[in-house]
Design an enzyme around this catalytic site. Structure first.
Site, PDB file in Angstrom:
ATOM      1  N   GLU A  16       0.813  -1.221   0.000  1.00  0.00           N
ATOM      2  CA  GLU A  16       0.000   0.000   0.000  1.00  0.00           C
ATOM      3  C   GLU A  16       0.844   1.268   0.000  1.00  0.00           C
ATOM      4  OE1 GLU A  16      -0.694  -2.601   1.917  1.00  0.00           O
ATOM      5  OE2 GLU A  16      -2.769  -3.139   1.472  1.00  0.00           O
ATOM      6  N   HIS A  27      -8.882  -5.426  11.899  1.00  0.00           N
ATOM      7  CA  HIS A  27      -9.665  -5.271  10.677  1.00  0.00           C
ATOM      8  C   HIS A  27     -11.023  -4.628  10.925  1.00  0.00           C
ATOM      9  CE1 HIS A  27      -6.625  -8.073   9.330  1.00  0.00           C
ATOM     10  NE2 HIS A  27      -6.997  -7.873   8.084  1.00  0.00           N
TER      11      HIS A  27
END
Lengths: 334, 455
Positions: free
Chosen positions: B189, B258
């Site tokens: 990322e 998450h």
């Protein structure tokens, strides 16, 4: 070509023509004198915050500048004044940004580390170590996306060469064969930490080898060597073969920033480098050998001095930005 | 003894699926590990494997059956030598003995409960005809429409191309636009967000998909330092027309790393715009606006909403303004302010409050930066009470901002101190019961309102 180009670059005759030598001399001297003046203005309190001088490294940006084509975008870290001058940005505009005045490239809102020129395809000026490496990869991505004949020149210090995103960028650029020339300016010290203490990789030019990116280690104090290597690398990138990496062995004479007492190295190391490897003196000696006489040097010296004095005068007399500037340029369209 | 084969849950948020086809036929010998059938979830096609040896005695749900709820018996497995008639003896009640499990880590016995169907918004009257589509389809349609409109728009991210989207949001885009404009990225990322941001500085218009916004943390430097600030630092020379999008907030049982809401993180940053769609119309209209916007825009989606259907205008040019909230329900007694999945929670709370004689006005913020303070303040002046509802944590959250707006701009109209309903101030736990306890629900909102009324 192999992954690392170890063989010397083939060469017919001198690397630089007389015209190129003259241009190189002039540009290196401009960067040198500009930075000396910036240091002086910092001492006078006219420039604030962080200010990272390029003195000693001039051959790198000037040699690459000689080999670049008009329209090739470039991007670098916060040691950026040399890159901007070589990109063709005005000494006035850069110096006035250093002093935080309205006549600066960012109207005083960027400062030493954050300057840009759309017109000259200079994409900054980035204060976060390594950020410009992936951003610069994006400039190359854009050229590829638009099928433009442009190579993105991405400068980084040897400190940034160990950043995670640098390796992520190498991978992306190699994967997508992006026209991207990565230039590691290895000036031996990442802030105050010697390269030997910061990088387990002893040969930074091989840092992109796992991705099959060809590379060269170059004497970054020799503008002719830089030019030759850059020509070869840019040709590689331009021909659609993907990225190339150049490690420039260079040296900064000044501290990391203005507030750096440079206790991490001996004064004698700096003096020795200046005495024996200075890029401007080296080129001057070479030019003298080629019969360029003193009158040329004197004329250029006087001219550069005048440009820098003019820039400094402009930078301290240009008004501070209007208070209305506070709220402008936050978003497009507002 | 014969046992039932149940429709498995193959992802954390799956509540139903399609039985694509049986690989085994009635009467086939089955060994542990054999693929029995293919199940289509809202995200992918998965194989259902046998976990015991035996014979497929009966098929109860046939090929192509859609909307088969998790835990529904779909077949009967006989033990070796058992007569087919034994299939009749199996208790076919939902959630019977679980003798098969999917290849995934989630066994059907621990399948999450279905998210409560959120009340639907009224259609966007000014946009005319609508159709019922999922939020997932709305997002895909938005990207497709903008990519058709502008060749500078492209999508990159992990699994966006060949896999058709980790959450199937980009389904079909690779086929239509090709690999030049729908680009799979390695799991890096930091690097690819920087690359996309650099491309945006030249004027291209990337859409960066984060598989979830949790992973945007790896790239947060580029979102904030490279994308949001360059306009200002360049004195207006540069622009960064880029979209950062992905599911935000809690999904279902995926644990603390998450499951978190980044609304207040990104809404804090000058130079960014931040939107958080709830319905399909929000998703389509706001994402189209985000892609067209010349500034960096963060689009905070929600995984649980992806599969939910809402009416969405069909008009080709449908787009919503960034910075404008929507009143989803009018009311006179209290203002509930929510965004993303919490709009549904607020609407449910409003229904319950209505039964108790309290009429709540529900504001769907849609946009978190800029924030539509005008709509909030006008509502408070009408209702004299305000409760903000968000899934994220209370400290320095969006709710803190909403309450401040009410106090600063409508103090004299308030009949009670503003209050916040937030997720509990803890990392989100994995255990089903604990997770349920940690996230805001309609009852919390009802309680907060009743407290303001002095109950």
């Amino acid at each position: 070509m192999g992954v690392t180009a170890d063989a010397p670059i083939p060469q017919n005759g001198p690397a630089l023509s007389q015209e190129e030598m003259e241009r190189a001399y002039r540009e290196m001297l401009l960067v040198r004198r500009f930075e000396e003046r910036a240091g002086q203005l910092y001492g006078m309190g006219e420039i604030g915050g962080f200010c990272h001088l390029y003195i000693g490294q001039e051959a790198v940006v000037v040699g690459i500048g000689l080999a670049m084509k008009e329209g090739d975008p470039s991007i670098t870290s916060y040691r950026d004044h040399g890159q901007m001058l070589v990109a063709g940005m005005t000494a006035r505009g850069v110096m006035a940004e250093l002093t935080g005045r309205s006549g600066g490239y960012s109207h005083g809102k960027g400062g030493s580390m954050h300057m840009f020129s759309r017109e000259k395809e200079f994409y900054g000026g980035h204060g976060i170590v390594g950020a410009q490496v992936s951003l610069g990869t994006g400039l190359a991505f854009a050229s590829a996306y638009r099928n433009e004949d442009r190579v993105s020149i991405v400068y980084m210090g040897e400190g940034a060469s160990s950043q995670g995103q640098t390796f992520e960028s190498f991978n992306l650029a190699a994967l997508h064969k992006l026209p991207c020339l990565y230039v590691i300016e290895n000036n031996r010290y990442g802030m105050g930490t010697a390269i030997e203490r910061a990088s387990a990789s002893k040969d930074l030019s091989k840092n992109a080898a796992p991705w099959g990116i060809p590379s060269r280690k170059v004497d970054g104090m020799d503008v002719a060597a830089v030019y030759l290597a850059a020509q070869e690398a840019l040709e590689h990138c331009r021909s659609g073969k993907g990225p190339f990496l150049l490690e420039m062995e260079t040296y900064r004479y000044r501290g990391h920033s203005m507030s750096d007492p440079a206790k991490y190295r001996q004064r004698s190391e700096v003096d020795e480098m200046r005495r024996t490897r200075d890029p401007i003196e080296t080129l001057k000696a070479e030019m003298t050998k080629h019969g360029i006489d003193d009158a040329f040097f004197k004329a250029v010296d006087a001219d550069v001095k005048a440009v820098v004095k003019d820039a400094a005068d402009f930078a301290v007399t240009s008004p501070e930005p209007d208070e209305s500037e506070l709220w402008t340029d936050v978003l497009v369209g507002e | 003894m014969a046992s039932s084969i149940l429709m498995p849950a193959l992802s954390p948020t799956m509540t139903e699926g399609t039985l694509a086809r049986w690989i085994k036929k009635e009467g086939d010998q089955v060994s542990s590990g054999d693929v029995l059938a293919e199940i289509e979830t809202d995200k992918a096609t998965m194989e259902l494997e046998a976990i015991e040896d035996g014979v497929l005695g009966r098929i109860l749900v046939h090929d192509g059956a859609e909307h088969v709820a998790v835990n529904t018996p779909i077949g009967v497995l006989l033990e070796e030598g058992e007569d087919a008639s034994a299939a009749d003896t199996v208790n076919l009640a939902e959630g019977g003995d679980d003798k098969t499990a999917p290849a995934s880590e989630t066994s059907s016995s621990s399948a999450p409960t279905a998210p409560v169907a959120a009340p639907s918004p009224v259609a966007e009257p000014e946009w005319g005809e609508t159709e019922e589509i999922t939020v997932r389809e709305a997002l895909r349609d938005a990207m497709g429409a903008e990519m058709r409109r502008d060749g500078d728009v492209f999508l990159l991210g992990e699994e966006v191309a060949q896999y058709q989207g980790a959450y199937k949001v980009s389904q079909g885009l690779l086929d239509e636009f090709g690999s030049k404009r729908v680009i799979d990225m390695p799991i890096t990322e930091h690097g690819f967000t920087g690359m996309a941001t650099g491309a945006a500085l030249t004027g291209l218009k990337p859409i960066v998909e984060f598989m979830t916004m949790n992973f945007s943390l790896q790239a947060v430097d580029h979102i904030i330092n490279s994308a949001a600030k360059t306009r200002y630092m360049s004195g207006g020379q540069m622009a960064c027309p880029i979209v950062f999008r992905g599911p935000n907030g809690a999904a279902a049982r995926v644990g603390a790393q998450h499951s978190q809401c980044f609304a207040s993180w990104y809404a804090h940053i000058p130079g960014l715009k931040v939107v958080a769609p709830w319905s399909s119309a929000d998703a389509k209209g706001l994402l189209r606006a985000a892609i067209r916007d010349p500034n960096p825009v963060v689009v905070l989606e929600n995984e649980i909403l992806y599969g939910q259907k809402f009416p969405c205008p069909v008009a080709d040019d449908f787009v919503l303004p960034i910075g404008k909230a929507r009143i989803e329900r009018e009311g006179s007694d209290v203002t509930l302010v929510a965004f993303s999945i919490m709009v549904g929670v607020a609407l449910e709370a409003a229904e319950e409050l209505s039964k108790q004689g309290i009429e709540a006005e529900v504001i769907n913020l849609r946009s978190l930066r800029p924030l539509d303070t005008e709509t909030i303040v006008n509502s408070v002046k009408k209702t004299n009470r305000i409760v903000s509802v968000e899934e994220g944590w209370p400290a320095a959250g969006i709710g803190a901002e909403i309450c401040t707006v009410a106090v600063e701009q409508a103090f004299d109209w308030l009949d009670a101190p503003p209050s916040r309903v937030c997720g509990l101030d803890i990392p989100l736990p994995y255990a089903a019961n604990l997770e349920k306890l940690a996230l805001p629900k309609p009852e919390w909102v009802v309680d907060a309102v009743r407290k303001q009324l002095g109950d």
